[in-house]
Design a protein around this motif. Structure first.
Motif, PDB file in Angstrom:
ATOM      1  N   TYR A  35      25.364   7.630  10.408  1.00 34.14           N
ATOM      2  CA  TYR A  35      25.580   8.246  11.657  1.00 34.14           C
ATOM      3  C   TYR A  35      24.284   8.574  12.439  1.00 34.14           C
ATOM      4  O   TYR A  35      24.103   9.095  13.599  1.00 34.14           O
ATOM      5  N   ALA A  36      22.953   7.737  12.189  1.00 36.54           N
ATOM      6  CA  ALA A  36      21.763   7.848  12.759  1.00 36.54           C
ATOM      7  C   ALA A  36      20.986   6.704  12.815  1.00 36.54           C
ATOM      8  O   ALA A  36      21.191   5.879  11.665  1.00 36.54           O
ATOM      9  N   ILE A  37      20.203   6.555  13.811  1.00 35.14           N
ATOM     10  CA  ILE A  37      19.772   5.383  14.194  1.00 35.14           C
ATOM     11  C   ILE A  37      18.228   5.795  14.761  1.00 35.14           C
ATOM     12  O   ILE A  37      18.315   6.560  15.722  1.00 35.14           O
ATOM     13  N   ASN A  38      17.286   5.333  14.073  1.00 38.14           N
ATOM     14  CA  ASN A  38      15.922   5.514  14.494  1.00 38.14           C
ATOM     15  C   ASN A  38      15.140   4.466  14.869  1.00 38.14           C
ATOM     16  O   ASN A  38      15.065   3.390  14.016  1.00 38.14           O
ATOM     17  N   PHE A  39      14.309   4.364  16.013  1.00 36.39           N
ATOM     18  CA  PHE A  39      13.415   3.184  16.467  1.00 36.39           C
ATOM     19  C   PHE A  39      11.958   3.851  16.644  1.00 36.39           C
ATOM     20  O   PHE A  39      11.943   4.354  17.782  1.00 36.39           O
ATOM     21  N   PRO A  40      11.267   3.892  15.691  1.00 33.29           N
ATOM     22  CA  PRO A  40       9.932   4.325  15.767  1.00 33.29           C
ATOM     23  C   PRO A  40       8.899   3.614  16.845  1.00 33.29           C
ATOM     24  O   PRO A  40       8.836   2.418  16.382  1.00 33.29           O
ATOM     25  N   LEU A  41       8.577   4.280  17.430  1.00 34.82           N
ATOM     26  CA  LEU A  41       7.662   3.773  18.520  1.00 34.82           C
ATOM     27  C   LEU A  41       6.287   4.277  18.646  1.00 34.82           C
ATOM     28  O   LEU A  41       5.978   5.697  18.279  1.00 34.82           O
ATOM     29  N   ASN A  42       5.311   3.585  19.206  1.00 32.34           N
ATOM     30  CA  ASN A  42       3.896   4.128  19.199  1.00 32.34           C
ATOM     31  C   ASN A  42       3.661   4.585  20.577  1.00 32.34           C
ATOM     32  O   ASN A  42       4.281   4.326  21.671  1.00 32.34           O
ATOM     33  N   ASP A  43       2.573   4.985  20.669  1.00 30.66           N
ATOM     34  CA  ASP A  43       2.086   5.616  22.285  1.00 30.66           C
ATOM     35  C   ASP A  43       2.161   4.398  22.992  1.00 30.66           C
ATOM     36  O   ASP A  43       1.810   3.470  22.852  1.00 30.66           O
ATOM     37  N   GLY A  44       2.228   4.780  24.540  1.00 28.00           N
ATOM     38  CA  GLY A  44       1.945   4.016  25.568  1.00 28.00           C
ATOM     39  C   GLY A  44       3.267   3.095  25.915  1.00 28.00           C
ATOM     40  O   GLY A  44       3.067   2.142  26.335  1.00 28.00           O
ATOM     41  N   MET A  45       4.143   3.448  25.360  1.00 26.87           N
ATOM     42  CA  MET A  45       5.712   2.648  25.607  1.00 26.87           C
ATOM     43  C   MET A  45       5.878   2.458  26.986  1.00 26.87           C
ATOM     44  O   MET A  45       5.709   3.456  27.766  1.00 26.87           O
ATOM     45  N   ASP A  46       5.907   1.274  27.526  1.00 22.46           N
ATOM     46  CA  ASP A  46       5.824   0.961  29.071  1.00 22.46           C
ATOM     47  C   ASP A  46       7.573   0.548  29.252  1.00 22.46           C
ATOM     48  O   ASP A  46       8.475   0.502  28.300  1.00 22.46           O
ATOM     49  N   ASP A  47       7.895   0.571  30.653  1.00 23.16           N
ATOM     50  CA  ASP A  47       9.184   0.058  30.977  1.00 23.16           C
ATOM     51  C   ASP A  47       9.902  -1.222  30.354  1.00 23.16           C
ATOM     52  O   ASP A  47      10.770  -1.242  29.902  1.00 23.16           O
ATOM     53  N   ASP A  48       9.078  -2.243  30.402  1.00 28.28           N
ATOM     54  CA  ASP A  48       9.685  -3.531  29.803  1.00 28.28           C
ATOM     55  C   ASP A  48       9.806  -3.557  28.534  1.00 28.28           C
ATOM     56  O   ASP A  48      10.690  -3.747  28.130  1.00 28.28           O
ATOM     57  N   SER A  49       8.938  -3.064  27.794  1.00 27.43           N
ATOM     58  CA  SER A  49       9.015  -2.859  26.226  1.00 27.43           C
ATOM     59  C   SER A  49      10.208  -1.931  25.846  1.00 27.43           C
ATOM     60  O   SER A  49      11.020  -2.279  25.118  1.00 27.43           O
ATOM     61  N   PHE A  50      10.455  -1.021  26.525  1.00 22.49           N
ATOM     62  CA  PHE A  50      11.356  -0.128  26.260  1.00 22.49           C
ATOM     63  C   PHE A  50      12.719  -0.615  26.760  1.00 22.49           C
ATOM     64  O   PHE A  50      13.644  -0.417  25.719  1.00 22.49           O
ATOM     65  N   ARG A  51      13.005  -1.598  27.547  1.00 20.70           N
ATOM     66  CA  ARG A  51      14.026  -2.010  27.951  1.00 20.70           C
ATOM     67  C   ARG A  51      14.629  -3.079  27.210  1.00 20.70           C
ATOM     68  O   ARG A  51      15.691  -3.178  26.692  1.00 20.70           O
ATOM     69  N   ASP A  52      13.523  -3.879  26.685  1.00 23.07           N
ATOM     70  CA  ASP A  52      13.684  -4.888  25.654  1.00 23.07           C
ATOM     71  C   ASP A  52      14.383  -4.145  24.175  1.00 23.07           C
ATOM     72  O   ASP A  52      15.069  -4.977  23.601  1.00 23.07           O
ATOM     73  N   VAL A  53      14.009  -3.060  24.103  1.00 23.09           N
ATOM     74  CA  VAL A  53      14.712  -2.823  22.584  1.00 23.09           C
ATOM     75  C   VAL A  53      15.837  -1.749  22.943  1.00 23.09           C
ATOM     76  O   VAL A  53      16.875  -1.895  22.183  1.00 23.09           O
ATOM     77  N   PHE A  54      15.706  -0.928  24.032  1.00 21.44           N
ATOM     78  CA  PHE A  54      16.804  -0.028  24.256  1.00 21.44           C
ATOM     79  C   PHE A  54      18.123  -0.731  24.542  1.00 21.44           C
ATOM     80  O   PHE A  54      19.174  -0.357  23.768  1.00 21.44           O
ATOM     81  N   ARG A  55      18.097  -1.756  25.349  1.00 27.78           N
ATOM     82  CA  ARG A  55      19.439  -2.495  25.444  1.00 27.78           C
ATOM     83  C   ARG A  55      20.106  -3.024  24.422  1.00 27.78           C
ATOM     84  O   ARG A  55      21.367  -2.707  24.251  1.00 27.78           O
ATOM     85  N   PRO A  56      19.599  -4.086  23.650  1.00 27.90           N
ATOM     86  CA  PRO A  56      20.189  -4.576  22.480  1.00 27.90           C
ATOM     87  C   PRO A  56      20.580  -3.652  21.547  1.00 27.90           C
ATOM     88  O   PRO A  56      21.857  -3.833  20.834  1.00 27.90           O
ATOM     89  N   VAL A  57      19.868  -2.562  21.186  1.00 27.41           N
ATOM     90  CA  VAL A  57      20.076  -1.504  20.044  1.00 27.41           C
ATOM     91  C   VAL A  57      21.295  -1.090  20.552  1.00 27.41           C
ATOM     92  O   VAL A  57      22.243  -0.744  19.783  1.00 27.41           O
ATOM     93  N   VAL A  58      21.300  -0.188  21.693  1.00 32.21           N
ATOM     94  CA  VAL A  58      22.422   0.629  22.206  1.00 32.21           C
ATOM     95  C   VAL A  58      23.575  -0.261  22.353  1.00 32.21           C
ATOM     96  O   VAL A  58      24.625   0.101  21.909  1.00 32.21           O
ATOM     97  N   ALA A  59      23.652  -1.525  22.580  1.00 28.94           N
ATOM     98  CA  ALA A  59      24.785  -2.467  22.971  1.00 28.94           C
ATOM     99  C   ALA A  59      25.551  -2.666  21.385  1.00 28.94           C
ATOM    100  O   ALA A  59      26.459  -2.722  21.405  1.00 28.94           O
ATOM    101  N   LYS A  60      24.678  -2.859  20.445  1.00 26.59           N
ATOM    102  CA  LYS A  60      24.955  -3.231  19.357  1.00 26.59           C
ATOM    103  C   LYS A  60      25.709  -1.722  18.653  1.00 26.59           C
ATOM    104  O   LYS A  60      26.672  -1.693  17.757  1.00 26.59           O
ATOM    105  N   VAL A  61      25.032  -0.387  18.973  1.00 26.56           N
ATOM    106  CA  VAL A  61      25.688   0.751  18.675  1.00 26.56           C
ATOM    107  C   VAL A  61      27.140   0.900  19.166  1.00 26.56           C
ATOM    108  O   VAL A  61      28.312   1.425  18.742  1.00 26.56           O
ATOM    109  N   MET A  62      27.434   0.611  20.514  1.00 28.94           N
ATOM    110  CA  MET A  62      28.677   0.524  21.224  1.00 28.94           C
ATOM    111  C   MET A  62      29.415  -0.513  20.548  1.00 28.94           C
ATOM    112  O   MET A  62      30.681  -0.007  20.289  1.00 28.94           O
TER     113      MET A  62
END
Length: 225
Positions: free
Chosen positions: A14-41
């Motif tokens: 019931y928990a999903i974690n994506f550990p990230l390092n400093d400096g995360m920018d828009d493009d990088s965040f979008r590239d991981v957020f969308r596929p992971v959240v889509a799979k969660v859904m």
């Protein structure tokens, strides 16, 4: 948390974690957020989503260490909204005062489906938003310490974890509406057998009728033509 922190005992998966390092920018965040959240859904098929929009991931936050723009932050809200599932959207962290209202104003506009101007209208707190007096601000030149290889490797790990999760079966809601295939709770009550006395039958029938009246409450939407 670690990528393998998926919960414990009854809360496992019931928990999903994506550990990230400093400096995360828009493009990088979008590239991981969308596929992971889509799979969660896909796996959990939620009937509703509670989305907490903490603003401490914005560039320039006093405590946060990410480098997201307000548009990049809002892209997450727009993506979750695209699933057309009821959402409860909350605030959260954020420690640079002038950025928080900018962020949540923009995301409210996304949720409402309304475009708003970048130039801020004059208001009682106008001076707080100088010297730009605009909704969107440029991000810093902070280095992104999340390499494409690291993000891709971690994303694959998470997607594999989600593929192994057995979807939790949905609980059937008993509405009792005419068009529903389910029955109201009162109909599922046990009925006394034929050997029961007439007195007990009368008492049980009265109980059944009371339960039917009490549990079958008419929702206002049922009265609409």
């Amino acid at each position: 948390g670690d990528v393998h922190d998926v919960g414990y005992a009854d809360g496992k998966n019931y928990a999903i974690n994506f550990p990230l390092n400093d400096g995360m920018d828009d493009d990088s965040f979008r590239d991981v957020f969308r596929p992971v959240v889509a799979k969660v859904m896909e796996v959990f098929q939620p009937g509703a989503v509670v989305l907490q929009c903490g603003a401490d991931s914005l560039s320039g936050d006093r405590l946060g260490c990410f480098n997201l723009s307000i548009r990049g932050h809002g892209d997450c809200v727009e993506f979750v909204k695209s699933f057309h599932i009821p959402m409860l959207v909350l605030g959260g962290g954020g420690y640079t005062l002038r950025n928080i209202p900018r962020c949540w104003t923009y995301e409210t506009s996304i949720l409402a489906g309304e475009e708003i101007k970048d130039e801020l209208p004059f208001n009682d707190y106008f001076e707080y938003f100088g010297p730009d007096y605009r909704l969107h601000l440029p991000v810093s030149n902070m280095e992104n310490l999340n390499s494409p290889e690291y993000l891709q490797r971690t994303k694959i790990q998470l997607l594999e974890i989600l593929r192994e999760v057995e979807p939790v079966p949905g609980v059937q809601i008993q509405t009792g509406q005419v068009e529903s295939q389910t029955n109201p709770r009162s109909i599922l009550m046990e009925v006394d057998n034929c050997n029961s006395s007439n007195e007990n039958d009368d008492n049980n029938n009265g109980i059944d009728q009371r339960h039917s009246r009490e549990e079958r409450k008419v929702h206002p939407s049922e009265l609409e033509g």
